[in-house]
Design a protein around this motif. Structure first.
Motif, PDB file in Angstrom:
ATOM      1  N   ALA A 212      34.121  31.242  33.827  1.00  0.00           N
ATOM      2  CA  ALA A 212      34.549  30.963  32.458  1.00  0.00           C
ATOM      3  C   ALA A 212      35.323  29.656  32.371  1.00  0.00           C
ATOM      4  O   ALA A 212      35.135  28.860  31.444  1.00  0.00           O
ATOM      5  N   LEU A 213      36.217  29.421  33.321  1.00  0.00           N
ATOM      6  CA  LEU A 213      37.007  28.198  33.306  1.00  0.00           C
ATOM      7  C   LEU A 213      36.131  26.970  33.566  1.00  0.00           C
ATOM      8  O   LEU A 213      36.355  25.899  32.982  1.00  0.00           O
ATOM      9  N   THR A 214      35.126  27.135  34.428  1.00  0.00           N
ATOM     10  CA  THR A 214      34.184  26.042  34.665  1.00  0.00           C
ATOM     11  C   THR A 214      33.405  25.735  33.399  1.00  0.00           C
ATOM     12  O   THR A 214      33.200  24.577  33.026  1.00  0.00           O
ATOM     13  N   ARG A 215      32.966  26.802  32.740  1.00  0.00           N
ATOM     14  CA  ARG A 215      32.217  26.636  31.494  1.00  0.00           C
ATOM     15  C   ARG A 215      33.082  25.974  30.419  1.00  0.00           C
ATOM     16  O   ARG A 215      32.609  25.117  29.661  1.00  0.00           O
ATOM     17  N   ALA A 216      34.357  26.340  30.364  1.00  0.00           N
ATOM     18  CA  ALA A 216      35.275  25.747  29.380  1.00  0.00           C
ATOM     19  C   ALA A 216      35.408  24.243  29.604  1.00  0.00           C
ATOM     20  O   ALA A 216      35.464  23.465  28.643  1.00  0.00           O
ATOM     21  N   LYS A 217      35.453  23.840  30.850  1.00  0.00           N
ATOM     22  CA  LYS A 217      35.561  22.407  31.158  1.00  0.00           C
ATOM     23  C   LYS A 217      34.307  21.664  30.714  1.00  0.00           C
ATOM     24  O   LYS A 217      34.381  20.529  30.232  1.00  0.00           O
ATOM     25  N   GLN A 218      33.135  22.300  30.872  1.00  0.00           N
ATOM     26  CA  GLN A 218      31.889  21.677  30.428  1.00  0.00           C
ATOM     27  C   GLN A 218      31.889  21.495  28.905  1.00  0.00           C
ATOM     28  O   GLN A 218      31.473  20.456  28.389  1.00  0.00           O
ATOM     29  N   ILE A 219      32.350  22.505  28.196  1.00  0.00           N
ATOM     30  CA  ILE A 219      32.402  22.428  26.725  1.00  0.00           C
ATOM     31  C   ILE A 219      33.372  21.341  26.292  1.00  0.00           C
ATOM     32  O   ILE A 219      33.112  20.591  25.352  1.00  0.00           O
ATOM     33  N   ARG A 220      34.485  21.236  27.019  1.00  0.00           N
ATOM     34  CA  ARG A 220      35.470  20.207  26.669  1.00  0.00           C
ATOM     35  C   ARG A 220      34.896  18.811  26.890  1.00  0.00           C
ATOM     36  O   ARG A 220      35.166  17.885  26.112  1.00  0.00           O
TER      37      ARG A 220
END
Length: 302
Positions: A212-220
């Protein structure tokens, strides 16, 4: 006479502090200048930036009829002419905004002498029934009071605010949402308890948390912010999908387009772009191209 500073003169042009009453006695209503007030740390709204759009009704009411209900303040340790706002942050900001626009309005305040615990009780009582106090604002205030007055215990805090421990625990859980996720949430200040509860349940699994945190960084990196339900969906892609193929989706809040890159078993790549339903803005075109580029780059490097 209260001394007027350059900063105060810039904030409220055309308004002289000399024309405002200097309060002498406590526990009574006075007219004070907005620039003499600061938010008290225990106030639920102390960390919130004032939003004129959300407070349009209040601003219009004060402009037409004046301030009906005084704010509640106490004298600041900074010295004479300085006050801490215990309750009434929006009224204070609304009057300040109207003064800056040149309207002839006054800030009414009740000055009281109380310690921190009593000040918090007053602030909590005033905000308890207000729907415009967000769960996150309430969580900050409760956490502040729990550490100072209730030995860090949720049960004691629950008794003080008249709530069950489960409600207090769920509210305080808002403060545990990782910053990486707050950075891509459309409106962090309006974050719901339901969103935080669902998120915390998924983040309790270390594997899902890392993903989830990896995905959040991609979205950012795509400079996007998503509403709560959509963000939960994007943060937790199905495990079987992640194991079977590499997927990079771009789904803006404006529903612009979806890019899907799939690596097949024979190592061929399939790139699909969802049909566009509208003309793209420059920002949306940039985000879309970056999504395609990132997907291709990752696939070629793997």
């Amino acid at each position: 006479m209260i001394e007027e500073t350059d900063t105060q003169a810039q904030l409220f042009p055309g308004q002289s502090l000399a024309s405002w009453e200097k309060p002498e006695d406590d526990d009574s209503i006075h007219t004070i200048h907005p620039s003499q007030c600061v938010a008290w740390a225990g106030n639920a709204r102390h960390a919130q930036e004032f939003c004129p759009r959300r407070s349009a009704e209040l601003i219009d009411s004060i402009a037409r009829e004046g301030q009906r209900m005084p704010i509640i303040v106490r004298r600041s340790s900074e010295g004479a002419g300085h006050y801490e706002i215990i309750a009434g942050m929006r009224r204070h900001a609304a009057v300040g905004l109207l003064l800056a626009k040149g309207l002839d309005v006054q800030l009414k305040a009740r000055i009281i002498s109380v310690d921190d615990e009593e000040a918090w009780r007053i602030s909590e009582a005033e905000n308890a029934g207000r729907q415009d106090v967000t769960p996150l604002q309430r969580a900050r205030s409760w956490a502040w009071a729990m550490e100072r007055f209730h030995l860090g215990r949720q049960d004691r805090l629950a008794a003080a605010v008249g709530k069950d421990v489960a409600t207090v625990s769920r509210t305080l859980s808002l403060l545990n949402v990782p910053q990486e996720i707050l950075d891509v949430l459309l409106d962090p200040e309006a974050m719901s308890i339901n969103f935080a509860s669902k998120l915390q349940a998924r983040l309790s699994d270390d594997t899902q948390r890392e993903a989830a945190l990896t995905r959040a960084k991609q979205i950012r990196e795509l400079e996007l912010r998503l509403a709560g339900p959509k963000l939960l969906e994007e943060l937790f892609l199905a495990t079987e999908q992640l194991n079977a193929q590499t997927i990079f989706d771009l789904d803006d809040v404006l529903e612009i387009a979806k890019v899907r890159l799939t690596r097949k078993a024979d190592r061929t790549l399939s790139l699909r772009v969802k049909p566009l339903t509208q003309d793209l803005t420059k920002r949306e075109r940039t985000a879309l191209l970056r999504s395609i580029e990132k997907a291709l780059s990752s696939a070629l490097d793997s």
